[in-house]
Write a protein that holds these residues in place. Structure first.
Motif, short mmCIF file in Angstrom:
data_model
loop_
_atom_site.label_atom_id
_atom_site.label_comp_id
_atom_site.label_asym_id
_atom_site.label_seq_id
_atom_site.Cartn_x
_atom_site.Cartn_y
_atom_site.Cartn_z
N ASP A 299 0.86 -1.17 0.09
CA ASP A 299 -0.02 0.11 0.03
C ASP A 299 0.78 1.22 -0.11
O ASP A 299 1.70 1.44 0.87
CB ASP A 299 -0.95 -0.03 1.24
N ALA B 77 -0.16 4.35 -0.79
CA ALA B 77 -0.81 5.51 -0.67
C ALA B 77 -0.14 6.60 0.23
O ALA B 77 0.13 6.59 1.15
CB ALA B 77 -2.34 5.20 0.19
N HIS C 134 -12.87 1.78 -0.87
CA HIS C 134 -11.42 2.17 -0.65
C HIS C 134 -11.02 3.58 -1.24
O HIS C 134 -10.30 4.33 -0.62
CB HIS C 134 -10.53 0.84 -1.15
N ASP D 22 -12.61 6.20 0.78
CA ASP D 22 -11.58 6.44 2.17
C ASP D 22 -10.22 7.25 1.91
O ASP D 22 -9.92 8.00 2.80
CB ASP D 22 -11.40 4.73 2.73
N LEU D 23 -9.82 6.85 1.13
CA LEU D 23 -8.30 7.52 0.72
C LEU D 23 -8.70 9.12 0.41
O LEU D 23 -7.88 9.84 1.02
CB LEU D 23 -7.78 7.08 -0.66
N TYR D 24 -9.66 9.27 -0.25
CA TYR D 24 -10.24 10.84 -0.45
C TYR D 24 -10.54 11.46 1.06
O TYR D 24 -9.97 12.73 1.14
CB TYR D 24 -11.27 10.88 -1.19
N GLN D 25 -11.36 10.72 1.65
CA GLN D 25 -11.72 11.35 3.03
C GLN D 25 -10.53 11.33 4.16
O GLN D 25 -10.56 12.49 4.90
CB GLN D 25 -12.91 10.54 3.74
N ARG D 26 -9.36 10.52 3.99
CA ARG D 26 -8.14 10.73 4.53
C ARG D 26 -7.33 12.00 4.12
O ARG D 26 -6.26 12.25 4.58
CB ARG D 26 -7.53 9.51 4.72
N GLY D 27 -7.78 12.64 2.97
CA GLY D 27 -7.32 13.82 2.57
C GLY D 27 -5.96 13.63 1.83
O GLY D 27 -4.95 14.53 1.59
N LEU D 28 -5.90 12.38 1.13
CA LEU D 28 -4.73 12.21 0.34
C LEU D 28 -4.78 12.80 -1.18
O LEU D 28 -3.62 12.61 -1.72
CB LEU D 28 -4.44 10.50 0.22
N SER E 266 -2.49 1.28 -4.35
CA SER E 266 -3.25 1.17 -3.28
C SER E 266 -4.41 0.12 -3.23
O SER E 266 -5.46 0.63 -3.90
CB SER E 266 -3.87 2.53 -2.53
#
Length: 206
Positions: A43, A45, A73, A76-82, A173
């Motif tokens: 991963d 990411a 997934h 989730d990556l977007y909401q984690r601010g990546l 990812s």
């Protein structure tokens, strides 16, 4: 006597070459298989310009279980601010389909609270290569330079190689969970990826 001995030696020599060739092929397949599994387990990411979610089957307005895992997934990556943008790929699955896969992904993301302005889609691709070709065009048109690619673990090795060929600066990812859960479904998917991996290499060579 000498003639029979010579024929035996020739047969043994041919058999030895066949055995060596079989060993080389088996070692190659083992290496490629290990590479596919290894890429799928990583991963990478990290912050990027966009998250590319590769398309999968949709049932009218609903994502298939496989596609839903990818959507979850990616969101989730977007909401984690990546990344500030989500890019969904995938065209119309067949004649009479009301929604493209990417449109189904967009609807799913909107329901999850992703702003419409953060979502990009393309609706013409039908294969992984086409997914990434269209993603590369959208990235260029929107001034995006780096991407996180989301797909199933066993699909990531081929997806990343195709992304490089399309000039996408990408990180992998894979979905932490997969709907390919049973041994039989995982085995079929793995053999499919092994076939496409070599088919793409052959197509590049010719």
């Amino acid at each position: 006597m000498d003639g029979r001995l010579s024929r035996r030696r020739r047969r043994w020599g041919l058999g030895g070459w066949c055995w060596r060739l079989a060993c080389v092929v088996l070692l190659w397949l083992a290496g490629v298989s290990a590479y596919i599994v290894w890429i799928g387990q990583r991963d990478q990411a990290a912050p990027a310009d966009v998250i590319i979610v590769l398309g999968a089957a949709a049932y009218d307005a609903r994502p298939s279980p496989v596609f839903e895992e990818r959507l979850r997934h990616g969101i989730d990556l977007y909401q984690r601010g990546l990344a500030r943008r989500l890019l969904f790929t995938g065209g119309f699955g067949g004649a009479g389909a009301r929604f493209a896969e990417s449109q189904v992904g967009r609807r799913y993301a909107l329901r999850a609270g992703v702003p419409a302005g953060a979502i990009l889609i393309e609706t013409v691709s039908r294969t992984t290569r086409q997914n990434l070709q269209q993603a590369a065009r959208l990235m260029q048109a929107n001034g995006l330079h780096t991407a996180i690619i989301v797909s199933d673990p066993l699909h990531m090795a081929r997806a990343m190689r195709l992304a490089r060929e399309e000039g996408i600066d990408a990180l992998a990812s894979a979905t932490p969970t997969s709907r390919f859960r049973t041994f039989s479904t995982r085995w079929r998917f793995f053999l499919q990826e092994l076939y496409f991996f070599h088919r793409d290499l052959f197509m590049e060579a010719v």
